[in-house]
Design a protein around this motif. Structure first.
Motif, mmCIF file in Angstrom:
data_model
loop_
_atom_site.group_PDB
_atom_site.id
_atom_site.type_symbol
_atom_site.label_atom_id
_atom_site.label_comp_id
_atom_site.label_asym_id
_atom_site.label_seq_id
_atom_site.Cartn_x
_atom_site.Cartn_y
_atom_site.Cartn_z
ATOM 1 N N THR A 57 0.939 -1.058 0.212
ATOM 2 C CA THR A 57 0.018 -0.009 0.134
ATOM 3 C C THR A 57 0.703 1.122 -0.049
ATOM 4 O OG1 THR A 57 -0.187 0.263 2.430
ATOM 5 C CG2 THR A 57 -1.719 -1.252 1.571
ATOM 6 N N PRO A 58 0.246 2.339 -0.395
ATOM 7 C CA PRO A 58 1.270 3.759 -0.334
ATOM 8 C C PRO A 58 1.586 3.875 1.036
ATOM 9 C CG PRO A 58 -0.595 4.218 -1.553
ATOM 10 C CD PRO A 58 -0.976 2.876 -1.011
ATOM 11 N N VAL A 59 0.802 3.682 2.306
ATOM 12 C CA VAL A 59 1.343 3.879 3.471
ATOM 13 C C VAL A 59 2.498 3.009 3.683
ATOM 14 C CG1 VAL A 59 0.885 3.672 5.892
ATOM 15 C CG2 VAL A 59 -1.097 4.718 4.259
ATOM 16 N N GLU A 60 2.282 1.685 3.525
ATOM 17 C CA GLU A 60 3.486 0.664 3.601
ATOM 18 C C GLU A 60 4.643 1.094 3.040
ATOM 19 O OE1 GLU A 60 1.097 -3.250 4.310
ATOM 20 O OE2 GLU A 60 1.652 -2.769 2.534
ATOM 21 N N ALA A 61 4.688 1.629 1.645
ATOM 22 C CA ALA A 61 5.546 2.132 1.031
ATOM 23 C C ALA A 61 6.402 3.278 1.623
ATOM 24 C CB ALA A 61 5.163 2.410 -0.602
ATOM 25 N N VAL A 62 5.601 4.247 1.982
ATOM 26 C CA VAL A 62 6.280 5.488 2.339
ATOM 27 C C VAL A 62 6.948 5.257 3.835
ATOM 28 C CG1 VAL A 62 4.480 6.390 3.886
ATOM 29 C CG2 VAL A 62 5.780 7.823 2.846
ATOM 30 N N LYS A 63 6.573 4.302 4.518
ATOM 31 C CA LYS A 63 7.327 3.813 5.673
ATOM 32 C C LYS A 63 8.534 3.175 5.466
ATOM 33 C CE LYS A 63 3.259 3.335 8.914
ATOM 34 N NZ LYS A 63 2.582 2.480 9.603
ATOM 35 N N ARG A 64 8.478 2.424 4.488
ATOM 36 C CA ARG A 64 9.627 1.725 3.926
ATOM 37 C C ARG A 64 10.678 2.560 3.302
ATOM 38 N NH1 ARG A 64 10.745 0.499 -0.873
ATOM 39 N NH2 ARG A 64 8.777 0.624 -1.710
ATOM 40 N N GLU A 65 10.279 3.481 2.553
ATOM 41 C CA GLU A 65 11.058 4.495 1.845
ATOM 42 C C GLU A 65 11.909 5.304 2.612
ATOM 43 O OE1 GLU A 65 12.188 4.664 -1.413
ATOM 44 O OE2 GLU A 65 11.016 3.108 -2.409
ATOM 45 N N ILE A 66 11.157 5.853 3.512
ATOM 46 C CA ILE A 66 11.932 6.831 4.580
ATOM 47 C C ILE A 66 12.984 5.953 5.173
ATOM 48 C CG2 ILE A 66 11.622 8.403 6.216
ATOM 49 C CD1 ILE A 66 10.691 9.267 3.274
ATOM 50 N N GLU A 67 12.480 4.823 5.760
ATOM 51 C CA GLU A 67 13.292 4.157 6.440
ATOM 52 C C GLU A 67 14.461 3.723 5.840
ATOM 53 O OE1 GLU A 67 15.769 2.079 9.381
ATOM 54 O OE2 GLU A 67 13.850 3.443 9.873
ATOM 55 N N GLU A 68 14.517 3.438 4.587
ATOM 56 C CA GLU A 68 15.573 2.997 3.665
ATOM 57 C C GLU A 68 16.551 4.184 3.409
ATOM 58 O OE1 GLU A 68 13.173 -0.726 1.141
ATOM 59 O OE2 GLU A 68 14.214 1.097 0.105
ATOM 60 N N GLU A 69 15.916 5.500 3.043
ATOM 61 C CA GLU A 69 16.614 6.382 2.638
ATOM 62 C C GLU A 69 17.484 7.349 3.925
ATOM 63 O OE1 GLU A 69 14.283 8.851 -0.414
ATOM 64 O OE2 GLU A 69 13.771 6.876 -1.465
ATOM 65 N N LEU A 70 16.500 7.426 4.644
ATOM 66 C CA LEU A 70 17.058 8.047 6.044
ATOM 67 C C LEU A 70 17.647 7.281 7.433
ATOM 68 C CD1 LEU A 70 14.681 11.125 5.676
ATOM 69 C CD2 LEU A 70 17.109 11.263 4.991
ATOM 70 N N GLY A 71 17.163 5.919 7.353
ATOM 71 C CA GLY A 71 17.468 5.260 8.592
ATOM 72 C C GLY A 71 16.699 5.985 9.757
ATOM 73 N N TRP A 72 15.323 6.314 9.457
ATOM 74 C CA TRP A 72 14.691 6.832 10.707
ATOM 75 C C TRP A 72 13.167 6.763 10.314
ATOM 76 C CZ3 TRP A 72 11.788 11.679 9.276
ATOM 77 C CH2 TRP A 72 11.092 11.917 10.374
ATOM 78 N N THR A 73 12.325 6.486 11.035
ATOM 79 C CA THR A 73 10.905 6.587 10.948
ATOM 80 C C THR A 73 10.066 7.342 11.769
ATOM 81 O OG1 THR A 73 11.272 3.933 10.919
ATOM 82 C CG2 THR A 73 9.103 4.756 11.013
ATOM 83 N N PRO A 74 9.444 8.228 11.045
ATOM 84 C CA PRO A 74 8.729 9.372 11.721
ATOM 85 C C PRO A 74 7.730 8.793 12.389
ATOM 86 C CG PRO A 74 8.792 9.940 9.236
ATOM 87 C CD PRO A 74 9.398 8.566 9.499
ATOM 88 N N PRO A 75 7.167 9.736 13.616
ATOM 89 C CA PRO A 75 6.082 8.978 14.370
ATOM 90 C C PRO A 75 4.737 9.008 13.711
ATOM 91 C CG PRO A 75 6.605 11.365 14.724
ATOM 92 C CD PRO A 75 7.760 10.900 13.747
ATOM 93 N N GLU A 76 4.546 9.848 12.519
ATOM 94 C CA GLU A 76 3.452 9.695 11.888
ATOM 95 C C GLU A 76 3.729 10.210 10.555
ATOM 96 O OE1 GLU A 76 0.412 12.843 12.989
ATOM 97 O OE2 GLU A 76 2.265 13.716 14.261
#
Length: 159
Positions: A48-67
């Protein structure tokens, strides 16, 4: 039947009145090489787009936003992808981010964006995005910038 266009996710990451951008790689085989753009990427099959955005940010920045806040869907005739645009607050110091894609990252005040070579969708989306994020600091910065400069598109001569 027409083929389904690729799906992509892009994130406006903000801290106060500033936006975090990525200086894209300078490779001729990517869209907008050597331009400042948003973090994100393609939605994988079955994702899903929500799953993708979480994965992409973790991959590109090594960080997960709280929301993540879904802002809008962007279907532009000049873009081969359907883009799902999100916003996320930057809750850490940028020095804690681990950039794994692109040449650099930068946290910019809105007025600092005007001389940058930006991916063209950023200035086109900014009015909608600032309103949808509903951050007092971003809104005040945008109002100040557009009041002093007039029409928002005139702020970005590099397009």
């Amino acid at each position: 039947m027409e083929p389904t266009p690729p799906q992509a996710v892009k994130v406006f990451i903000y801290q106060g009145s500033r936006l975090l951008l990525q200086l894209r790689d300078n490779k001729p085989d990517i869209f907008f090489p050597n331009h400042w753009g948003l973090f994100g990427g393609l939605v994988d099959p079955g994702e899903t787009p929500v799953e993708a955005v979480k994965r992409e940010i973790e991959e590109e920045l090594g960080w997960t936003p709280p929301e993540f806040k879904f802002l809008l869907r962007w279907d532009a005739s000049d873009d081969p992808c359907v883009n799902h645009i999100f916003a996320a607050p930057l809750t850490v110091d940028p020095s804690q981010l681990k950039l794994t894609e692109g040449q650099a990252l930068g946290l910019f005040a809105l007025e600092e964006l005007t001389p940058l070579l930006l991916v063209p969708k950023i200035p086109r989306l900014l009015p909608q995005v600032v309103e949808a994020i509903a951050s007092e600091e971003l809104t005040a910065s945008w109002q100040s910038l557009t009041k002093s400069s007039g029409i928002p598109t005139s702020l970005f001569p590099n397009l």
